[in-house]
Design a protein around this motif. Structure first.
Motif, PDB file in Angstrom:
ATOM      1  N   VAL A 288       0.823  -1.210   0.000  1.00  0.00           N
ATOM      2  CA  VAL A 288       0.000   0.000   0.000  1.00  0.00           C
ATOM      3  C   VAL A 288       0.857   1.258   0.000  1.00  0.00           C
ATOM      4  CG1 VAL A 288      -1.761   1.304   1.250  1.00  0.00           C
ATOM      5  CG2 VAL A 288      -1.909  -1.183   1.141  1.00  0.00           C
ATOM      6  N   GLU A 289       1.877   1.313   0.849  1.00  0.00           N
ATOM      7  CA  GLU A 289       2.710   2.516   0.919  1.00  0.00           C
ATOM      8  C   GLU A 289       3.393   2.793  -0.419  1.00  0.00           C
ATOM      9  OE1 GLU A 289       4.617   1.094   4.792  1.00  0.00           O
ATOM     10  OE2 GLU A 289       4.823   3.285   4.894  1.00  0.00           O
ATOM     11  N   ALA A 290       3.855   1.737  -1.080  1.00  0.00           N
ATOM     12  CA  ALA A 290       4.496   1.923  -2.386  1.00  0.00           C
ATOM     13  C   ALA A 290       3.494   2.445  -3.410  1.00  0.00           C
ATOM     14  CB  ALA A 290       5.116   0.615  -2.860  1.00  0.00           C
ATOM     15  N   LEU A 291       2.246   1.962  -3.333  1.00  0.00           N
ATOM     16  CA  LEU A 291       1.210   2.449  -4.237  1.00  0.00           C
ATOM     17  C   LEU A 291       0.925   3.928  -4.002  1.00  0.00           C
ATOM     18  CD1 LEU A 291      -1.247  -0.583  -4.130  1.00  0.00           C
ATOM     19  CD2 LEU A 291      -0.213   0.347  -6.208  1.00  0.00           C
ATOM     20  N   VAL A 292       0.851   4.308  -2.748  1.00  0.00           N
ATOM     21  CA  VAL A 292       0.585   5.712  -2.419  1.00  0.00           C
ATOM     22  C   VAL A 292       1.730   6.603  -2.879  1.00  0.00           C
ATOM     23  CG1 VAL A 292       0.293   7.354  -0.529  1.00  0.00           C
ATOM     24  CG2 VAL A 292      -0.954   5.187  -0.499  1.00  0.00           C
ATOM     25  N   HIS A 293       2.954   6.201  -2.571  1.00  0.00           N
ATOM     26  CA  HIS A 293       4.102   7.026  -2.959  1.00  0.00           C
ATOM     27  C   HIS A 293       4.268   7.052  -4.478  1.00  0.00           C
ATOM     28  CE1 HIS A 293       5.702   6.369   1.324  1.00  0.00           C
ATOM     29  NE2 HIS A 293       5.224   7.596   1.219  1.00  0.00           N
ATOM     30  N   ARG A 294       3.922   5.966  -5.137  1.00  0.00           N
ATOM     31  CA  ARG A 294       3.960   5.962  -6.608  1.00  0.00           C
ATOM     32  C   ARG A 294       2.962   6.981  -7.165  1.00  0.00           C
ATOM     33  NH1 ARG A 294       1.467   3.464 -11.004  1.00  0.00           N
ATOM     34  NH2 ARG A 294       2.901   2.988 -12.731  1.00  0.00           N
ATOM     35  N   ALA A 295       1.793   7.052  -6.571  1.00  0.00           N
ATOM     36  CA  ALA A 295       0.787   8.020  -7.009  1.00  0.00           C
ATOM     37  C   ALA A 295       1.295   9.447  -6.814  1.00  0.00           C
ATOM     38  CB  ALA A 295      -0.514   7.804  -6.240  1.00  0.00           C
ATOM     39  N   ILE A 296       1.967   9.691  -5.705  1.00  0.00           N
ATOM     40  CA  ILE A 296       2.498  11.024  -5.436  1.00  0.00           C
ATOM     41  C   ILE A 296       3.557  11.392  -6.476  1.00  0.00           C
ATOM     42  CG2 ILE A 296       3.845  12.399  -3.795  1.00  0.00           C
ATOM     43  CD1 ILE A 296       2.441  10.790  -1.551  1.00  0.00           C
ATOM     44  N   VAL A 297       4.441  10.450  -6.778  1.00  0.00           N
ATOM     45  CA  VAL A 297       5.490  10.706  -7.771  1.00  0.00           C
ATOM     46  C   VAL A 297       4.883  10.955  -9.143  1.00  0.00           C
ATOM     47  CG1 VAL A 297       7.434   9.663  -9.011  1.00  0.00           C
ATOM     48  CG2 VAL A 297       7.296   9.474  -6.516  1.00  0.00           C
ATOM     49  N   LEU A 298       3.895  10.156  -9.520  1.00  0.00           N
ATOM     50  CA  LEU A 298       3.237  10.359 -10.811  1.00  0.00           C
ATOM     51  C   LEU A 298       2.594  11.741 -10.886  1.00  0.00           C
ATOM     52  CD1 LEU A 298       1.589   6.854 -11.273  1.00  0.00           C
ATOM     53  CD2 LEU A 298       3.297   7.870 -12.791  1.00  0.00           C
ATOM     54  N   ASN A 299       1.998  12.166  -9.795  1.00  0.00           N
ATOM     55  CA  ASN A 299       1.383  13.488  -9.763  1.00  0.00           C
ATOM     56  C   ASN A 299       2.439  14.585  -9.936  1.00  0.00           C
ATOM     57  OD1 ASN A 299      -1.199  15.009  -9.214  1.00  0.00           O
ATOM     58  ND2 ASN A 299       0.084  15.868  -7.590  1.00  0.00           N
ATOM     59  N   GLU A 300       3.607  14.399  -9.289  1.00  0.00           N
ATOM     60  CA  GLU A 300       4.672  15.380  -9.414  1.00  0.00           C
ATOM     61  C   GLU A 300       5.251  15.408 -10.830  1.00  0.00           C
ATOM     62  OE1 GLU A 300       7.415  14.365  -6.345  1.00  0.00           O
ATOM     63  OE2 GLU A 300       6.237  15.327  -4.760  1.00  0.00           O
ATOM     64  N   LEU A 301       5.159  14.286 -11.528  1.00  0.00           N
ATOM     65  CA  LEU A 301       5.627  14.225 -12.913  1.00  0.00           C
ATOM     66  C   LEU A 301       4.583  14.750 -13.896  1.00  0.00           C
ATOM     67  CD1 LEU A 301       7.399  10.740 -12.873  1.00  0.00           C
ATOM     68  CD2 LEU A 301       8.511  12.964 -13.162  1.00  0.00           C
ATOM     69  N   GLY A 302       3.427  15.179 -13.368  1.00  0.00           N
ATOM     70  CA  GLY A 302       2.378  15.704 -14.225  1.00  0.00           C
ATOM     71  C   GLY A 302       1.530  14.636 -14.875  1.00  0.00           C
ATOM     72  N   ARG A 303       1.596  13.419 -14.383  1.00  0.00           N
ATOM     73  CA  ARG A 303       0.825  12.301 -14.953  1.00  0.00           C
ATOM     74  C   ARG A 303      -0.393  12.058 -14.062  1.00  0.00           C
ATOM     75  NH1 ARG A 303       5.893   8.260 -15.988  1.00  0.00           N
ATOM     76  NH2 ARG A 303       4.226   6.721 -16.323  1.00  0.00           N
TER      77      ARG A 303
END
Length: 265
Positions: free
Chosen positions: A73-88
């Motif tokens: 779960v934590e990896a999924l959440v942090h992946r979502a945050i990174v994707l958002n920062e990349l504009g995706r």
């Protein structure tokens, strides 16, 4: 000296807590390069990259963590945050939804994120018992941890080593086989699987496992030592089981701390 993956990850965790993210990255990259990283190491590496502004590298490591444990779960959440920062944003929204879904999947009657925390707490208590000399109690706590987190192969690896110390080679073999099936590139677990086979009296299986390890990591001195031990099987020698806190040193011919005697293959 070959430093255990567990020790490097623990050092990296200390650097991370001190906000020395570059230090954590250096240590974790060493673990990853050796092919000995579990999902939590990839996750911490991804998070460290994210915190120093290297989002592409962060995403790659988080993806690797999720390839090893899709319910992280934590990896999924942090992946979502990174994707958002990349504009995706679209992919980020999908990742957040997936995290919410996984977080609701129960384990042993608990939500996944709660079960994961409880599993780690059982493991921490097991480590405390082990440090106090309570091997039996430590094994029991690790069994509880794996009931809550069956995909936590780092905990399963520690349990396997403790079972070897306790002289329960067949039980240890079962756990190492699970790890090797899930993580065929994790050669430390494969080396310990060979040792479990050997101590259980199955020299042929041990030889097959160790010869495959030698092909994949010819520089590992443990594997050569184990195979040399097999070559001396016409003269049984006591075998010292590596302590569960280490990284699996070559077998010793000294009788101290042995957990079993060599059987003929």
């Amino acid at each position: 000296m070959d430093v255990s993956a567990e020790h490097l990850v623990e050092q990296a965790r200390e650097r991370f807590q001190l906000q020395d993210y570059y230090g954590a990255i250096h240590l974790l990259e060493e673990v990853v390069a050796a092919g000995r990283a579990f999902a939590d190491a990839h996750h911490m590496l991804g998070l460290s990259y994210s915190l120093v502004g290297q989002q592409d590298q962060a995403l790659a490591q988080l993806d690797r963590a999720l390839a090893l444990n899709p319910h992280y779960v934590e990896a999924l959440v942090h992946r979502a945050i990174v994707l958002n920062e990349l504009g995706r944003e679209t992919e980020a929204d999908a990742a957040f939804r997936r995290a919410a879904q996984v977080g609701g999947e129960p384990r042993q009657g608990f939500a996944a994120h709660v079960a994961a925390k409880l599993a780690n707490q059982h493991a921490a208590l097991g480590d405390a018992y082990l440090g106090a000399g309570g091997l039996t109690q430590a094994i029991a706590e690790y069994h509880q941890a794996l009931a809550l987190g069956p995909a936590f192969h780092d905990l399963r690896y520690k349990l396997g080593r403790m079972l070897l110390e306790a002289g329960r080679a067949l039980d240890a073999r079962e756990h190492f086989e699970i790890i090797v099936r899930a993580r065929p590139t994790y050669l430390d677990a494969a080396a310990m699987l060979g040792l479990a086979c050997y101590l259980a009296g199955d020299g042929l299986a041990a030889r097959a496992v160790w010869e495959e390890c030698r092909e994949r990591r010819p520089e590992d001195p443990r594997v050569e030592a184990y195979l040399a031990m097999l070559a001396r099987n016409d003269s049984p020698l006591p075998v010292a089981v590596p302590a569960s806190g280490g990284d699996g040193d070559p077998p010793s011919a000294h009788p101290s701390n042995r957990s079993g005697r060599k059987k003929r293959s």
